[in-house]
Design a protein around this motif. Structure first.
Motif, PDB file in Angstrom:
ATOM      1  N   GLU A 134     -17.329 -13.148  -5.689  1.00  0.00           N
ATOM      2  CA  GLU A 134     -17.161 -13.374  -4.252  1.00  0.00           C
ATOM      3  C   GLU A 134     -17.673 -14.756  -3.857  1.00  0.00           C
ATOM      4  O   GLU A 134     -17.021 -15.474  -3.092  1.00  0.00           O
ATOM      5  CB  GLU A 134     -17.900 -12.289  -3.471  1.00  0.00           C
ATOM      6  N   SER A 137     -15.352 -17.422  -5.159  1.00  0.00           N
ATOM      7  CA  SER A 137     -14.109 -17.463  -4.365  1.00  0.00           C
ATOM      8  C   SER A 137     -14.333 -18.262  -3.084  1.00  0.00           C
ATOM      9  O   SER A 137     -13.497 -19.078  -2.684  1.00  0.00           O
ATOM     10  CB  SER A 137     -13.635 -16.042  -4.036  1.00  0.00           C
ATOM     11  N   LYS A 138     -15.461 -18.028  -2.435  1.00  0.00           N
ATOM     12  CA  LYS A 138     -15.764 -18.743  -1.189  1.00  0.00           C
ATOM     13  C   LYS A 138     -15.985 -20.238  -1.443  1.00  0.00           C
ATOM     14  O   LYS A 138     -15.762 -21.050  -0.546  1.00  0.00           O
ATOM     15  CB  LYS A 138     -16.998 -18.135  -0.517  1.00  0.00           C
ATOM     16  N   GLN A 200     -25.649 -11.558  -1.911  1.00  0.00           N
ATOM     17  CA  GLN A 200     -24.587 -10.546  -1.968  1.00  0.00           C
ATOM     18  C   GLN A 200     -25.147  -9.218  -2.494  1.00  0.00           C
ATOM     19  O   GLN A 200     -24.850  -8.146  -1.957  1.00  0.00           O
ATOM     20  CB  GLN A 200     -23.465 -11.020  -2.891  1.00  0.00           C
ATOM     21  N   TYR A 235     -10.001 -18.344  10.236  1.00  0.00           N
ATOM     22  CA  TYR A 235      -9.162 -18.109   9.050  1.00  0.00           C
ATOM     23  C   TYR A 235      -8.796 -19.457   8.434  1.00  0.00           C
ATOM     24  O   TYR A 235      -8.382 -20.382   9.136  1.00  0.00           O
ATOM     25  CB  TYR A 235      -7.890 -17.348   9.436  1.00  0.00           C
ATOM     26  N   ARG A 249      -8.615 -10.724   1.468  1.00  0.00           N
ATOM     27  CA  ARG A 249      -9.996 -11.189   1.303  1.00  0.00           C
ATOM     28  C   ARG A 249     -10.386 -12.137   2.432  1.00  0.00           C
ATOM     29  O   ARG A 249     -11.489 -12.049   2.992  1.00  0.00           O
ATOM     30  CB  ARG A 249     -10.159 -11.900  -0.045  1.00  0.00           C
ATOM     31  N   ARG A 250      -9.471 -13.050   2.795  1.00  0.00           N
ATOM     32  CA  ARG A 250      -9.769 -14.009   3.852  1.00  0.00           C
ATOM     33  C   ARG A 250      -9.949 -13.302   5.203  1.00  0.00           C
ATOM     34  O   ARG A 250     -10.807 -13.683   5.999  1.00  0.00           O
ATOM     35  CB  ARG A 250      -8.651 -15.049   3.943  1.00  0.00           C
ATOM     36  N   ASN A 252     -10.973 -10.172   5.633  1.00  0.00           N
ATOM     37  CA  ASN A 252     -12.245  -9.435   5.587  1.00  0.00           C
ATOM     38  C   ASN A 252     -13.440 -10.369   5.759  1.00  0.00           C
ATOM     39  O   ASN A 252     -14.479  -9.967   6.294  1.00  0.00           O
ATOM     40  CB  ASN A 252     -12.351  -8.661   4.278  1.00  0.00           C
ATOM     41  N   ASP A 253     -13.288 -11.617   5.317  1.00  0.00           N
ATOM     42  CA  ASP A 253     -14.373 -12.589   5.480  1.00  0.00           C
ATOM     43  C   ASP A 253     -14.599 -12.966   6.945  1.00  0.00           C
ATOM     44  O   ASP A 253     -15.646 -13.534   7.288  1.00  0.00           O
ATOM     45  CB  ASP A 253     -14.073 -13.856   4.672  1.00  0.00           C
ATOM     46  N   GLN A 257     -21.226  -9.667   8.769  1.00  0.00           N
ATOM     47  CA  GLN A 257     -21.791  -8.889   7.672  1.00  0.00           C
ATOM     48  C   GLN A 257     -22.219  -7.498   8.114  1.00  0.00           C
ATOM     49  O   GLN A 257     -22.148  -6.557   7.337  1.00  0.00           O
ATOM     50  CB  GLN A 257     -22.979  -9.635   7.053  1.00  0.00           C
ATOM     51  N   LYS A 263     -12.778  -2.592   6.253  1.00  0.00           N
ATOM     52  CA  LYS A 263     -12.084  -3.735   5.675  1.00  0.00           C
ATOM     53  C   LYS A 263     -10.602  -3.378   5.478  1.00  0.00           C
ATOM     54  O   LYS A 263     -10.249  -2.211   5.361  1.00  0.00           O
ATOM     55  CB  LYS A 263     -12.725  -4.132   4.348  1.00  0.00           C
TER      56      LYS A 263
END
Length: 336
Positions: A134, A137-138, A200, A235, A249-250, A252-253, A257, A263
Motif C-alpha cells: 500500500e 503504491s502511494k 499501516q 483523486y 484503490r484511488r 478508497n484512498d 482513515q 470501501k
C-alpha cells in the motif's frame, strides 16, 4: 509421514492466517465482506488450527519417532507469535540486525525478514505484505495490474524499476507466478519508508481493537460507499490508462482513515460499466468469462492492451484512461 506432518503444519498456518483475515498465499488482507472475516467462521478456523497443533500433529510426530531406527535430526521449530495487542515499533537496535541481501528478494521476503526482528514475546503487531504494498503504491512504486485470470498483482511502475524494483516471472511449486523482487536499492527504499508501513500495521491493530470493543468482526453497521465533492478533488488526475482495481484503490484512498464508510470493490465499478453499456461480458470457448469495451466504451476512454499469459497465449487487458476515470467520478455515488 514427515510429508504429512509438513502438510498439516502448512494447513495450520493457512487456517490461522485466514482466521485473522489474511490471505495466506499473498499476505494481503481479505476483502471486508469475505466469509473468513465473520466472527463464527474465524473462531471455527482458530479452533481447527489449535486442534491440529495440539492433538493431531503431536500424535503423528510421536508415531514417526517410534518408527525411526535412529534419532531424527531436530529441526528448529516454527516461531508461533502470541496474539498481537501492542503497536509495532522498530527500534534502531532492531533495525541494526536487518541484513540487506545482495541478491534480489521478493517483497514478501522483505516483509518476513522485518518480522523476524520483532521479539517473539513482544505482542507487537507484525507487518503484512499489504502494509508495504500500500505504501509503495502511494509512492508511485507499485501499480495494481490484473493477470489473465483477473487476479490483482502489485508490479513495479517505470519509476519503481528505476529504484530497483523488478517484475519477475517464475514457476513456483508447479504454479506460474508473477511478482516483484527488490534489489539492494529497493530494500533500502523500503527501510527509508518503514515508518509509513508501520503506521499501516498499527492502523490495522487499532481497527481490530475498535471492532472488538463494538463486538464487530466485519463491516456491519457501515455506510455504503460515497464521497463528497471535496474528497473527489483529491483523486489523482492523469491520463495514463489503469486497471479498474487501481481506480477502486484511488477512490478508497479518498476516505478518511477513521471513516465509517464501506470501501468500494473493483467489481462494483466494472459492473457499473457493464450496466451502462460501456463493457460487454463474453465467454471464450472454455466458458471463461472476460470483458471487452463496447463501441460506446471505446469512445469513452476504455482501451485494451495486448499481453501474454502464463501459457504463452495472448489476451487483452482492459484499462481505463482519464476520460473513463472521469466517468466514474461523475457517477461515483451511483455505483453502489
Amino acid at each position: 509421514m514427515p510429508a504429512e506432518i509438513k502438510i498439516l503444519e502448512r494447513a495450520e498456518m493457512y487456517l490461522r492466517k485466514l482466521s485473522c483475515g489474511v490471505n495466506p498465499l499473498t499476505e494481503e488482507d481479505l476483502p471486508e465482506g469475505d466469509a473468513c472475516r465473520q466472527e463464527r467462521i474465524s473462531k471455527c478456523l482458530t479452533y481447527v488450527a489449535d486442534y491440529l497443533k495440539q492433538k493431531v500433529m503431536p500424535v503423528m510426530e510421536r508415531q514417526e519417532k517410534a518408527k525411526a531406527p535412529k534419532p531424527l535430526k531436530v529441526l528448529k521449530p516454527r516461531v508461533v507469535r502470541d496474539i498481537a495487542d501492542k503497536e509495532l515499533v522498530f527500534t534502531p537496535e532492531m533495525l541494526s540486525k536487518f541484513e540487506i541481501s545482495d541478491e534480489p528478494v521478493s517483497l514478501s521476503g522483505v516483509v518476513r525478514r522485518l518480522n523476524f526482528l520483532i521479539p517473539q514475546d513482544s505482542g507487537m503487531m507484525p507487518l503484512v505484505y499489504a502494509d508495504v504494498a500500500e505504501v509503495l503504491s502511494k509512492e508511485g512504486i507499485l501499480l495494481k495490474q490484473e493477470n489473465d485470470k483477473g487476479k490483482d498483482l502489485n508490479l513495479p511502475t517505470p519509476h519503481g524499476e528505476e529504484l530497483g524494483f523488478a517484475r519477475v516471472e517464475a514457476d513456483i511449486r508447479g504454479h506460474h507466478s508473477i511478482y516483484t523482487k527488490c534489489n539492494v536499492d529497493a530494500q533500502k527504499f523500503i527501510l527509508n519508508h518503514l515508518d509509513k508501513c508501520v503506521a499501516q500495521a498499527n492502523e490495522r491493530l487499532n481497527k481490530r481493537k475498535e471492532r472488538a470493543e463494538l463486538g464487530e468482526t466485519f463491516r456491519s453497521g457501515k455506510e455504503k460507499f460515497h464521497v463528497t465533492e471535496e474528497q473527489i478533488k483529491n483523486y489523482p488526475t492523469d491520463e495514463a490508462p489503469v486497471p479498474v482495481s487501481e481506480i477502486a484503490r484511488r477512490l478508497n484512498d479518498l476516505l478518511p482513515q477513521d471513516s465509517n464508510v464501506e470501501k468500494i470493490y473493483f467489481k462494483t465499478i466494472r459492473d457499473w460499466f457493464v450496466s451502462q453499456n460501456y463493457l460487454e461480458e463474453k465467454k471464450n470457448a472454455l466458458g471463461k468469462i472476460f470483458f471487452v469495451p463496447t463501441e460506446t466504451g471505446s469512445q469513452n476512454g476504455i482501451v485494451t492492451e495486448s499481453r501474454v499469459g502464463k501459457n504463452g497465449e495472448n489476451y487483452d487487458a482492459v484499462l481505463y484512461n482519464g476520460v473513463a476515470q472521469k466517468l466514474v467520478l461523475d457517477h461515483v455515488n451511483e455505483l453502489t
